[in-house]
Design a protein around this motif. Structure first.
Motif, PDB file in Angstrom:
ATOM      1  N   PHE A 147       0.830  -1.197   0.000  1.00 51.99           N
ATOM      2  CA  PHE A 147       0.000   0.000   0.000  1.00 51.99           C
ATOM      3  C   PHE A 147       0.870   1.256   0.000  1.00 51.99           C
ATOM      4  N   GLU A 148       0.284   2.349  -0.482  1.00 53.68           N
ATOM      5  CA  GLU A 148       0.949   3.644  -0.511  1.00 53.68           C
ATOM      6  C   GLU A 148       0.494   4.441   0.717  1.00 53.68           C
ATOM      7  N   PRO A 149       1.403   4.799   1.612  1.00 52.09           N
ATOM      8  CA  PRO A 149       0.984   5.473   2.846  1.00 52.09           C
ATOM      9  C   PRO A 149       0.610   6.935   2.615  1.00 52.09           C
ATOM     10  N   GLU A 150      -0.350   7.396   3.394  1.00 43.41           N
ATOM     11  CA  GLU A 150      -0.670   8.820   3.447  1.00 43.41           C
ATOM     12  C   GLU A 150       0.161   9.433   4.562  1.00 43.41           C
ATOM     13  N   LEU A 151       1.072  10.313   4.215  1.00 44.66           N
ATOM     14  CA  LEU A 151       1.995  10.873   5.194  1.00 44.66           C
ATOM     15  C   LEU A 151       1.484  12.203   5.731  1.00 44.66           C
ATOM     16  N   ARG A 152       1.648  12.388   7.031  1.00 45.00           N
ATOM     17  CA  ARG A 152       1.390  13.670   7.675  1.00 45.00           C
ATOM     18  C   ARG A 152       2.634  14.054   8.469  1.00 45.00           C
ATOM     19  N   ILE A 153       3.059  15.296   8.339  1.00 43.02           N
ATOM     20  CA  ILE A 153       4.250  15.759   9.041  1.00 43.02           C
ATOM     21  C   ILE A 153       3.855  16.212  10.446  1.00 43.02           C
ATOM     22  N   ASN A 154       4.543  15.680  11.452  1.00 44.20           N
ATOM     23  CA  ASN A 154       4.262  16.061  12.827  1.00 44.20           C
ATOM     24  C   ASN A 154       4.589  17.538  13.033  1.00 44.20           C
ATOM     25  N   ARG A 155       3.637  18.289  13.529  1.00 49.08           N
ATOM     26  CA  ARG A 155       3.856  19.724  13.708  1.00 49.08           C
ATOM     27  C   ARG A 155       4.427  20.065  15.075  1.00 49.08           C
ATOM     28  N   VAL A 156       4.607  19.051  15.923  1.00 56.97           N
ATOM     29  CA  VAL A 156       5.218  19.267  17.241  1.00 56.97           C
ATOM     30  C   VAL A 156       6.533  18.500  17.274  1.00 56.97           C
ATOM     31  N   GLN A 157       7.645  19.197  17.343  1.00 58.93           N
ATOM     32  CA  GLN A 157       8.961  18.566  17.333  1.00 58.93           C
ATOM     33  C   GLN A 157       9.561  18.603  18.733  1.00 58.93           C
ATOM     34  N   GLY A 158      10.380  17.586  19.051  1.00 61.11           N
ATOM     35  CA  GLY A 158      11.122  17.584  20.304  1.00 61.11           C
ATOM     36  C   GLY A 158      10.459  16.864  21.454  1.00 61.11           C
TER      37      GLY A 158
END
Length: 308
Positions: free
Chosen positions: A226-237
């Motif tokens: 399957f092709e994943p739907e990626l979301r970038i985490n907006r909270v780092q650290g």
């Protein structure tokens, strides 16, 4: 044809090599001379002497500009780590004379926690009781420059590719797990198959083709069909398990032990066939360190789960 034996080639003068790098990296000869506190004439003479020593032309001097030749490009690529190695040598010699040891600084990517880094270093720390060690985060956009500047001595990250001008080795592997919100559909099964992730967004910390770790996870998804739907985490650290508290519809790959975390608001699930994430060490060539050698020579093993 030149003699192929390395001993037949002259050694470049370190000072002139440093001056060449300054010229190559500066917009003009005047700027480089100002940085080095020398006259333009003295700097130009030093570069020509280096060309004479090496028997090559390093710059095309046309249109009142200096443009690197192929030989100049090769020298610039190799000179940076060589100069850093020379500085490391000077520091080591002075420390030996003063009977002192600088703190060995390990930079680690945010994908590795401080607890995981300690487990990777623990055996080496035990074998070097007088060696001070400092571990701190190092972001991928800065760790190459930090290695060259000497502010860090070793980088630990998830990856296998080697940035240009560095040396690397995979020193361990770690099983990955899946974090989901407690009310997520994948929170119910005892174990998760990779194919179960199809249709569920996947949180990552950097876009595809900007992070080995993201590329590694995407490749595992594709191999599972399957092709994943990626979301970038907006909270780092913050710990990776917190990502699904910010985005409860998504799931995240983590290394935390299986079970409830964050007061039961997040569940960490085992995979039926867990992906193994490689942990890579990066360092500068032309440098020597007993402590680093001990870290690299520790038998590769699967790292224990974070917090276990």
């Amino acid at each position: 044809m030149p003699d192929s034996a390395l001993g037949s080639y002259p050694l470049p003068d370190i000072r002139r090599l440093e001056q060449f790098v300054a010229v190559a990296e500066s917009p003009t000869l005047a700027v480089a001379a100002q940085q080095l506190y020398v006259t333009q004439q003295a700097l130009s003479t030093a570069v020509r002497r280096l060309e004479s020593e090496l028997g090559v032309t390093l710059f095309n001097r046309q249109n009142r500009g200096l443009h690197l030749t192929a030989a100049g490009e090769e020298l610039l690529r190799s000179a940076r780590p060589l100069l850093t190695g020379a500085r490391h040598l000077t520091r080591a010699v002075r420390e030996a004379d003063a009977d002192s040891t600088h703190a060995f600084v390990v930079g680690h990517s945010p994908a590795l926690s401080g607890a995981e880094v300690f487990l990777l270093l623990e055996r080496s720390i035990g074998g070097h009781p007088t060696q001070p060690v400092t571990a701190r985060p190092a972001f991928p956009s800065t760790f190459v420059d930090e290695l060259h500047s000497g502010t860090i001595d070793l980088v630990l990250r998830r990856g296998v590719d080697t940035p240009e001008g560095l040396t690397s080795a995979v020193i361990s592997y770690q099983e990955l797990r899946l974090a989901v919100a407690a009310d997520h559909p994948l929170a119910t099964p005892d174990r998760i198959a990779m194919s179960d992730l199809a249709g569920h967004p996947l949180i990552v910390w950097a876009p595809e083709r900007h992070s080995f770790y993201t590329d590694f996870l995407v490749a595992h998804c594709r191999r599972s069909g399957f092709e994943p739907e990626l979301r970038i985490n907006r909270v780092q650290g913050t710990p990776p398990t917190t990502a699904v508290l910010v985005d409860p519809d998504a799931c995240a790959f983590v290394t935390a032990p299986a079970g409830p975390v964050h007061g039961g608001r997040v569940m960490v699930k085992e995979f039926t066939d867990p992906p193994l994430s490689p942990i890579q060490a990066l360092w500068l060539p032309h440098t020597v360190s007993d402590f680093r050698t001990a870290v690299l020579n520790s038998p590769p093993a699967r790292l224990s789960p974070e917090g276990a």
